[in-house]
Design a protein around this motif. Structure first.
Motif, PDB file in Angstrom:
ATOM      1  N   LEU A  93      14.837   0.514 -10.616  1.00  0.00           N
ATOM      2  CA  LEU A  93      13.970   2.016 -11.080  1.00  0.00           C
ATOM      3  C   LEU A  93      12.406   0.750 -11.711  1.00  0.00           C
ATOM      4  O   LEU A  93      11.297   1.387 -10.936  1.00  0.00           O
ATOM      5  N   VAL A  94      12.954  -0.597 -12.416  1.00  0.00           N
ATOM      6  CA  VAL A  94      10.672  -0.493 -12.377  1.00  0.00           C
ATOM      7  C   VAL A  94      10.718  -1.423 -10.887  1.00  0.00           C
ATOM      8  O   VAL A  94       9.550  -1.386 -10.982  1.00  0.00           O
ATOM      9  N   GLU A  95      11.154  -2.147 -10.612  1.00  0.00           N
ATOM     10  CA  GLU A  95      10.831  -2.659  -8.678  1.00  0.00           C
ATOM     11  C   GLU A  95      10.234  -1.076  -7.709  1.00  0.00           C
ATOM     12  O   GLU A  95       9.223  -1.175  -7.475  1.00  0.00           O
ATOM     13  N   TYR A  96      11.076   0.171  -8.330  1.00  0.00           N
ATOM     14  CA  TYR A  96      10.639   1.009  -7.678  1.00  0.00           C
ATOM     15  C   TYR A  96       9.108   1.747  -7.891  1.00  0.00           C
ATOM     16  O   TYR A  96       8.488   1.613  -6.917  1.00  0.00           O
ATOM     17  N   ASN A  97       9.062   1.735  -9.565  1.00  0.00           N
ATOM     18  CA  ASN A  97       7.546   2.405 -10.099  1.00  0.00           C
ATOM     19  C   ASN A  97       7.167   1.174  -9.577  1.00  0.00           C
ATOM     20  O   ASN A  97       5.736   1.463  -9.483  1.00  0.00           O
ATOM     21  N   ALA A  98       6.827  -0.570  -9.977  1.00  0.00           N
ATOM     22  CA  ALA A  98       6.033  -1.349  -9.519  1.00  0.00           C
ATOM     23  C   ALA A  98       5.480  -1.834  -7.926  1.00  0.00           C
ATOM     24  O   ALA A  98       4.685  -1.062  -7.439  1.00  0.00           O
ATOM     25  N   LYS A  99       6.283  -0.816  -7.121  1.00  0.00           N
ATOM     26  CA  LYS A  99       6.138  -0.774  -5.115  1.00  0.00           C
ATOM     27  C   LYS A  99       5.411   0.781  -5.024  1.00  0.00           C
ATOM     28  O   LYS A  99       4.130   0.782  -4.406  1.00  0.00           O
ATOM     29  N   ILE A 100       5.689   1.666  -6.307  1.00  0.00           N
ATOM     30  CA  ILE A 100       5.217   2.644  -6.059  1.00  0.00           C
ATOM     31  C   ILE A 100       3.686   2.674  -6.450  1.00  0.00           C
ATOM     32  O   ILE A 100       2.871   3.527  -5.447  1.00  0.00           O
ATOM     33  N   ALA A 101       3.509   2.078  -7.689  1.00  0.00           N
ATOM     34  CA  ALA A 101       1.620   1.685  -7.571  1.00  0.00           C
ATOM     35  C   ALA A 101       1.580   0.765  -6.953  1.00  0.00           C
ATOM     36  O   ALA A 101       0.247   1.288  -6.422  1.00  0.00           O
ATOM     37  N   GLU A 102       1.592  -0.444  -6.440  1.00  0.00           N
ATOM     38  CA  GLU A 102       1.550  -1.188  -5.039  1.00  0.00           C
ATOM     39  C   GLU A 102       0.956   0.002  -3.929  1.00  0.00           C
ATOM     40  O   GLU A 102      -0.314  -0.159  -3.421  1.00  0.00           O
ATOM     41  N   LEU A 103       1.796   0.672  -3.547  1.00  0.00           N
ATOM     42  CA  LEU A 103       1.431   1.532  -2.001  1.00  0.00           C
ATOM     43  C   LEU A 103      -0.113   3.079  -3.252  1.00  0.00           C
ATOM     44  O   LEU A 103      -0.893   2.729  -2.099  1.00  0.00           O
ATOM     45  N   GLU A 104       0.339   2.775  -3.699  1.00  0.00           N
ATOM     46  CA  GLU A 104      -0.438   4.288  -4.834  1.00  0.00           C
ATOM     47  C   GLU A 104      -2.303   3.557  -4.278  1.00  0.00           C
ATOM     48  O   GLU A 104      -2.871   3.846  -3.997  1.00  0.00           O
ATOM     49  N   GLY A 105      -1.721   2.384  -4.911  1.00  0.00           N
ATOM     50  CA  GLY A 105      -3.498   1.309  -4.347  1.00  0.00           C
ATOM     51  C   GLY A 105      -3.688   1.080  -3.368  1.00  0.00           C
ATOM     52  O   GLY A 105      -5.145   1.525  -3.108  1.00  0.00           O
ATOM     53  N   ASN A 106      -3.301   1.204  -2.380  1.00  0.00           N
ATOM     54  CA  ASN A 106      -3.088   0.967  -0.931  1.00  0.00           C
ATOM     55  C   ASN A 106      -3.630   2.154  -0.224  1.00  0.00           C
ATOM     56  O   ASN A 106      -5.516   1.973   0.297  1.00  0.00           O
ATOM     57  N   ALA A 107      -3.375   2.946  -0.510  1.00  0.00           N
ATOM     58  CA  ALA A 107      -3.571   4.181   0.131  1.00  0.00           C
ATOM     59  C   ALA A 107      -4.709   4.694  -0.255  1.00  0.00           C
ATOM     60  O   ALA A 107      -5.830   5.112   0.285  1.00  0.00           O
ATOM     61  N   ILE A 108      -5.471   4.473  -1.606  1.00  0.00           N
ATOM     62  CA  ILE A 108      -6.035   4.394  -2.604  1.00  0.00           C
ATOM     63  C   ILE A 108      -7.746   4.017  -2.162  1.00  0.00           C
ATOM     64  O   ILE A 108      -8.529   4.429  -1.301  1.00  0.00           O
ATOM     65  N   ARG A 109      -7.191   2.630  -1.567  1.00  0.00           N
ATOM     66  CA  ARG A 109      -7.835   1.431  -0.691  1.00  0.00           C
ATOM     67  C   ARG A 109      -8.742   2.269   0.459  1.00  0.00           C
ATOM     68  O   ARG A 109      -9.684   2.061   0.937  1.00  0.00           O
ATOM     69  N   ALA A 110      -7.808   2.939   1.048  1.00  0.00           N
ATOM     70  CA  ALA A 110      -7.571   2.715   2.243  1.00  0.00           C
ATOM     71  C   ALA A 110      -8.166   4.264   2.521  1.00  0.00           C
ATOM     72  O   ALA A 110      -9.222   4.301   3.111  1.00  0.00           O
ATOM     73  N   LEU A 111      -8.305   5.218   1.856  1.00  0.00           N
ATOM     74  CA  LEU A 111      -9.201   6.461   1.488  1.00  0.00           C
ATOM     75  C   LEU A 111     -10.680   5.535   1.106  1.00  0.00           C
ATOM     76  O   LEU A 111     -11.767   7.125   2.328  1.00  0.00           O
TER      77      LEU A 111
END
Length: 233
Positions: A66-84
């Motif tokens: 779960l910790v790993e999934y949350n970290a991965k989601i946080a990383e992807l959200e950051g990438n999505a924001i930067r792409a936007l």
């Protein structure tokens, strides 16, 4: 063996043992049966603890994922924001889809972790309850053993006492018969001695000595008189 069957076996053994304790011990096999049931319950409990340890391990692994999934989601959200921010809408859409996949996996893992956690809580309670019941059962069996030993000792003492009384009476009777035979034998020996003295003339000699007709040279008075009349040197 499934966890359910393990617990069914455990509590069946405990219930069986507890019911035995509530009954009177009617034969020598009862305590052995109770001891065996306690051993069976201990073995089932040990197996259940092993299964509990496995579930606890799975719970810890699920929590770590779960910790790993949350970290991965946080990383992807950051990438999505930067792409936007850069106007890369297509890339942001692709990242958002990846976030959705990971989020679904994270949610499934969270549900599994929660299930493990609930199961661990229930199993801990069941193990504690089983341990307490086995301990109580073992104490009751120990008390039953002690009481059985005391009752056997009382029975043995009663039997021994009765046997001792019977043997004592027999001994007294035997002694009485022995004394009677001894008295009869003594009288018989006295009679035989009288007959022997009469046949040898000793009886007549004793009568003459007693009458003073024949001196008794072997008597103390005769010996003393001889010493008085000895020639003086």
């Amino acid at each position: 063996m499934s966890t359910t069957s393990i617990w069914n076996r455990l509590f069946t053994a405990i219930r069986g043992g507890a019911s035995e304790v509530g009954e009177s011990i009617v034969d020598n096999q009862a305590l052995r049966i109770l001891d065996q049931e306690i051993r069976d319950a201990d073995n089932a409990l040990a197996t259940a603890k092993g299964e509990l340890a496995k579930i606890m391990g799975k719970e810890k692994l699920a929590a770590a994922r779960l910790v790993e999934y949350n970290a991965k989601i946080a990383e992807l959200e950051g990438n999505a924001i930067r792409a936007l921010d850069k106007g890369l809408n297509d890339l942001a859409q692709e990242v958002a889809e990846a976030i959705a996949v990971v989020t679904n996996e994270r949610d499934a893992e969270a549900a599994q972790a929660a299930s493990f956690a609930d199961y661990v809580v229930r199993m801990r309670k069941d193990v504690s309850k089983a341990e307490a019941r086995i301990k109580s059962l073992r104490q009751q069996v120990d008390m039953a053993k002690a009481r059985d030993s005391v009752q056997k000792a009382q029975i043995s003492a009663s039997v021994a006492g009765g046997g001792a009384n019977g043997k004592l009476e027999t001994a007294v009777s035997t002694l009485s018969r022995l004394q009677k035979r001894q008295e009869e034998k003594a009288a018989e020996l006295d009679a035989q001695e009288e007959l022997a003295e009469a046949s040898s003339g000793n009886e007549l000699q004793k009568k003459l000595q007693a009458a003073g007709i024949v001196p008794d040279s072997g008597s103390a008075a005769s010996i003393l008189e001889n010493l008085r009349n000895r020639p003086k040197s």
